[in-house]
Every structure is written in structure tokens, then in C-alpha cells.
Design an enzyme around this catalytic site. Structure first.
Site, PDB file in Angstrom:
ATOM      1  CD  GLU B  68     129.159   2.544  51.163  1.00 60.73           C
ATOM      2  OE1 GLU B  68     129.590   1.636  50.459  1.00 60.73           O
ATOM      3  OE2 GLU B  68     128.418   3.432  50.729  1.00 60.73           O
ATOM      4  CD  GLU B 311     115.772  30.613  20.087  1.00 57.15           C
ATOM      5  OE1 GLU B 311     115.204  31.357  19.266  1.00 57.15           O
ATOM      6  OE2 GLU B 311     116.532  29.690  19.778  1.00 57.15           O
TER       7      GLU B 311
END
Lengths: 93, 507
Positions: B68, B311
Site C-alpha cells: 500500500e 489541579e
């Protein structure tokens, strides 16, 4: 003087398909006469050339000249088809 | 892990971290494995990583047959993973067989044919580089080009047998249309498939999730089911083996300080050396502070500590810590502490997992804190998050590391979060931090809900935060309903009466 037609047939060993294709090539050669130069390459003996020309399936017949190159895959059981695909004349001109 | 060894087919390592674990060693040696997946499911990367591993680990030659992609594109596309194919070609370790389509090749078909030329070229390439590994990528393309499916199936079978005779280990890739249903459009699997591996790239909510699965290995054992994987620049594919990690760690009786003397008392003398603690609470209840204490306790005891903060920024963390009298900066400079700050959104959950693992493996911490798991949960589907937590905890347990995770509860008062439902059964201890409203005032409550293998304080205690950190005080007397988020006051006499009912609770 017409241009020579160069054909190469790639086969893979001594199989029935190889023999069929070789017979077909002979018949094409006869119709084309001197204008045709044909060559046969056995990919088992010469895999490097098969790699170079990127032969995938055998038998494969290539019209190397005149350009553009054209290819046909299979044991060439239908000569009319082969002539059409490779754009070969029916007889020596 | 159970790894049967009697008369088992030998395996060839794929060089894909995690995959060898689920495949019990790699792909069956000397056989052909069919690798199927939809477009973009990383079949080519998988295959090339397999070849690269052969070259890098064992100097085994590699042959790549491309149907391919153009060779130049392949060389270029995988260079980002650190695979220098051009160099391997120069060193005689790598050979391409170029079967990529070009406009003038093939032509039309007249009569019967075989793929003898292809086989001759592959054999030639295998001899040239003394290859032990071969990849054919991907078979579907041959079918579209030459038609004649029945001939091609037979030919592929012949090629597969020839490769086996040469003793090479082969991957053939094939594209499938959907992630479920038939393996390949052309039914290739019925011919060449002693061994089938599936890679998937499934949409899961708004995100894509990559998984791989060993469907079958004829005559060889493997783990069953799907395992998530990630593709990392510079490294390639990494599979995350979840259930493959066995809980075989020894359980330690050794206690370590939690970083707070009061909390140690509540826990019956500190955390266990190899336990995982979940701290759950609403925003502002002191979870990050508890992390800081936990890490400080480790630093004081001379342990190596690691913090993943999702955080807060580095500056924020360091400033807050120094506000509580903990010097993260010099601890990190001395190499005893490492703080990794990251936004959860910068990567997929699988990538985070791998990063965390890598840092743990590299830093080898005694203690680990993650603040918070809820932030990670935000970027993931339920299933992905559950896998993350299970994978991570078993990995941590494996390394016998003491870990503290924090989890945000969505409501201010009481309540639970999804995080808890996923991980509460995996963690060894759970500490709840709750707001308690009393007479128009908010105070904080702390309780040890669960402490595997140990006595612990059953009381809900008040705790305060000041310039030196947290201080756990007396239990909330005369209050009920704190856990449910609906505290109300009871009179002294009623409290006495209730206490009398449960003599067991006396401590």
C-alpha cells in the site's frame, strides 16, 4: 521501417502457466516477425530483476518498447485480449 | 503470572511493552500471525515495532513487504518513533519488497496467474538480509488490485507455508471495515490464521480508545480480552496490561507515619507500608493539604516521594506547602522529592497512565500522591477510568509503594463521587473529609471510613487548618447525619441515650 517492439515475459519456474505463457509469446513473435525482440526472465533464478521491475504476479508480459510500458498478467490464454491490452499489431507490417 | 512452559510453542518478543505480557512472551515463532484492524488502527506501527525489536534486541534481519504505502513514506512516517529504517538498510539488516501500486504496474489480467514472483522476491529479500522476521502490509490491497479472490487466497496460503519453511516469524496485516463483525473482507483469516491479533480504534464517548486483543494463538497460551494501548512519540505502541498484573505483593505489617500525628492515632498507628489511601472530600476540605502532610511525613522519614498534581500549578503547590511549613523546593533540589504537574487535558488517559508508570519506574518512590484522581476522571469514559485505576493500583502495589489518592466529591455536603465507586474497593483505606454546618458556621470533619487490617477510630472529628497545617480535634458530639450531608444537633440527654445503646462503640 517500423520501430522494434520489445517484450519481456516474467515466469516463475517450469509450471503449466509458464508453458502456456511461453507458447503465447511464441505465437505473438511469429505474427510480429522481425519487428519483435522478446526476452524471458525466470523470477526464481533472477529475483533481483523482478524486484527492480516490481513484478507481483507471474506470468507477467511487459511491452517495454515503444513507450509507454504496458503490462498484462496471466497465462495469456486469449491472444486477442493480450494484443489489445499491449496494443500490438495483428501481423508484421 | 501463570506462564505455562510445557511443550509450548516458542514465542518471539514483539518489543511492544505490555503486549508480550498479554501474549505470554510474544508472537509464536516461525508462524504467521494475522493482524487485523480498521483504517488507522496502528497496524503498520505494530508491525514495524515488531521488526525493529528484532533488529535492536537480537540483530535479526527484517523484511517489509508493502502493498500500500510507498517506501519513502514509510521510512519518513516512522522516523518519529526513533526507527531509522534507512540506517538499517545500509547496515544490511532491513530489506523492502516494493509491491506498492503504481499506475502502470499490474495491468489487466488475461488467464490464470500466481504470486510466484512475489514469493521469489520475498525469499530473495529474506536471504539477502538473513531475515528472521517478515511483515506483509496489507493484504487487502492485493485483492483490490488483482481481483481473482480464490487464486489470491491460495497464493497467500502458499506464501505463508513458504515463510514457515524458511523459519521466519511473520505478521500479515489486513484491513477490516468495522471494529466488530467479520475479521476481513476477503476471508483471509480462514487461510493464514493460526494466530490472530486484533487492534481496534473505537469511539468511546467523544474520545477514541485504542485496544488490542489476541484472538487466538494455535497451540499457545495468551491472555484473553481487550487491552488498551497508546502510541507514544519516540517509543511506539505501549499496551497497558490490566488483569495481566497479578496481585502477588506481600502485605506489610509495617506502619509508616501519615505526616500527621493526630491522623496516625485515628488510623491506629499510621498507614501501612504498602497501602493505598483514598482521601475524599468536597473542594476546599483539605485534600491537597493532606497530600502535603503525607509527602512531608515521607520526607521526614527519609523516603523518596513523588507527587502528580493535576489541579494546581507548581508555583501554587510550592507556595501553599511553604505556607504550611513544608519546603518542597529544597526537597526537590536534594532529589528526594519529585513533583509532576500536568493538565489532565493535555493527553489521553492511556498516555497519562504510561507517563505515571514511567516516572514511577524511573524515580522509584517510597511514597506517591495523586491530586486528584477526579481530574483524570474528567477526561475519560467510565470504562477507561476504571481500567486506569485498576491498572495503576496494581502497578503501585507491585512496587510496594505507599500511595495516597485524592478524590473530589461533587456536592459540598456529604455525597459521594463516581471515583469512589470505582476505586473504593481497591483502596486499603478511605478517609472522608466533610463540611459540617453547626449553628450557622462551617467547620470541617474528618473520619476514617475504612482501614483494611487495622483498628481505627470510628468517630467523626473536627479538624482545623492553620499556618502549620491541619489539626485534628475532638469528635463532633451531639451531632448526627454528618456523613449523609445533613447534620443536625441532638440534645445531650439524647446523645447519652444513643451512646448507651451501642456499648461496642466505647473507646
Amino acid at each position: 521501417m517500423t520501430e522494434p517492439i520489445r517484450l519481456t515475459l516474467y515466469i516463475c519456474g517450469e509450471t503449466i502457466r509458464s508453458q502456456n505463457a511461453l507458447r503465447a509469446l511464441d505465437r505473438i513473435r511469429i505474427t510480429l516477425g522481425e519487428a519483435c525482440e522478446a526476452r524471458v526472465v525466470d523470477v526464481v533464478l533472477n529475483p533481483a530483476e523482478a524486484e527492480l521491475v516490481r513484478i507481483l504476479a507471474t506470468p507477467t508480459l511487459i511491452r517495454d518498447h515503444p513507450p509507454p510500458t504496458r503490462r498484462v498478467v496471466g497465462d495469456l490464454d486469449d491472444l486477442e485480449q493480450v494484443r489489445r491490452i499491449l496494443n500490438l499489431p495483428n501481423q508484421a507490417s | 503470572m501463570k506462564q505455562p512452559s510445557v511443550n509450548e510453542i516458542e514465542k518471539q518478543s514483539t518489543g511492544i511493552p505490555g503486549f508480550d505480557l498479554i501474549a505470554y512472551g510474544g508472537l509464536p515463532r516461525g508462524r504467521t500471525t494475522l493482524l487485523v484492524g480498521t483504517a488507522g488502527s496502528a497496524k503498520t506501527i505494530f508491525s514495524i515495532q515488531f521488526l525493529a525489536a528484532g533488529i535492536e534486541q537480537a540483530r535479526q534481519g527484517a523484511v517489509f513487504v508493502t502493498f500500500e504505502e510507498m517506501i519513502g513514506d514509510i521510512r519518513h512516517n516512522v522516523s518519529g518513533f526513533g526507527w531509522d529504517i534507512a540506517r538499517w538498510e545500509r547496515e544490511g539488516m532491513w530489506a523492502f519488497v516494493d509491491a506498492a501500486p503504481r499506475p502502470l504496474d499490474d495491468g489487466e489480467v488475461v488467464g490464470a496467474f500466481d504470486l510466484g514472483a512475489l514469493l521469489a522476491r520475498i525469499e530473495h529479500a529474506v536471504r539477502t538480509v538473513n531475515a528472521k522476521r517478515v511483515v506483509l502490509d496489507s493484504l487487502g490491497a492485493v485483492f483490490t488490485r488483482l481481483g481473482e479472490a480464490s487464486i489470491l487466497r491460495n497464493e497467500l496460503l502458499r506464501i505463508s507455508a513458504a515463510l514457515k519453511a524458511m523459519g521466519v516469524t511473520t505478521i500479515m496485516t489486513a484491513e477490516r471495515e468495522n471494529d466488530e463483525g467479520p475479521l476481513t473482507r476477503q476471508g483471509i483469516e480462514e487461510f493464514v490464521a493460526d494466530n490472530v491479533v486484533i487492534v481496534r480504534n473505537v469511539k468511546d464517548g467523544e474520545r477514541r480508545r485504542r485496544t488490542c486483543e489476541v484472538l487466538k494463538f494455535r497451540g499457545a497460551y495468551h491472555q484473553k480480552g481487550e487491552f488498551p494501548f497508546a502510541i507514544l512519540p519516540g517509543a511506539g505502541i505501549q499496551v497497558i496490561p490490566l488483569s495481566a498484573i497479578e496481585l502477588r505483593q506481600s502485605s506489610s505489617e509495617l506502619r509508616i507515619p501519615s505526616g500527621s500525628g493526630d491522623l496516625d492515632d485515628m488510623c491506629g498507628g499510621g498507614f501501612f507500608r504498602d497501602s493505598i489511601v483514598l482521601v475524599s472530600g468536597a473542594t476546599g476540605t483539605g485534600k491537597t493539604l493532606m497530600c502535603t502532610h503525607f509527602l512531608n511525613g515521607g520526607l521526614m522519614a527519609g523516603e523518596r516521594c513523588l507527587l502528580f498534581a493535576f489541579e494546581e500549578s507548581r508555583q501554587q503547590l510550592f507556595r501553599n506547602a511553604s505556607g504550611w511549613g513544608v519546603d518542597f523546593k529544597s526537597a526537590e533540589e536534594s532529589g528526594q522529592l519529585r513533583v509532576v504537574c500536568d493538565y489532565p487535558e493535555v493527553a489521553s488517559i492511556e498516555d497519562h497512565m504510561i507517563t505515571i508508570k514511567q516516572v514511577i519506574e524511573e524515580f522509584k518512590p517510597d511514597r506517591l500522591a495523586i491530586d486528584s484522581l477526579s481530574a483524570i476522571e474528567r477526561i475519560s469514559s467510565d470504562r477507561g477510568f476504571r481500567e486506569f485505576v485498576i491498572g495503576l493500583t496494581s502497578f503501585i502495589k507491585h512496587g510496594e509503594i505507599a500511595a495516597l489518592f485524592t478524590s473530589n466529591t461533587p456536592t459540598l455536603m456529604g455525597g459521594s463521587s463516581v471515583t469512589e465507586t470505582h476505586i473504593s474497593s481497591i483502596t486499603d483505606s478511605i478517609i472522608l473529609l466533610r463540611y459540617v454546618e453547626t449553628f450557622g458556621e462551617i467547620s470541617r470533619g474528618v473520619m476514617v471510613l475504612k482501614m483494611r487490617g487495622s483498628f481505627h477510630d470510628k468517630e467523626i472529628r473536627e479538624f482545623n487548618i492553620d499556618g502549620t497545617g491541619m489539626h485534628i480535634g475532638r469528635p463532633f458530639r451531639n451531632m448526627t447525619g454528618i456523613l449523609a450531608g445533613n447534620p443536625h444537633h441532638v440534645t445531650t440527654s439524647e446523645a447519652d441515650r444513643l451512646e448507651g445503646l451501642f456499648t461496642e462503640g466505647a473507646r
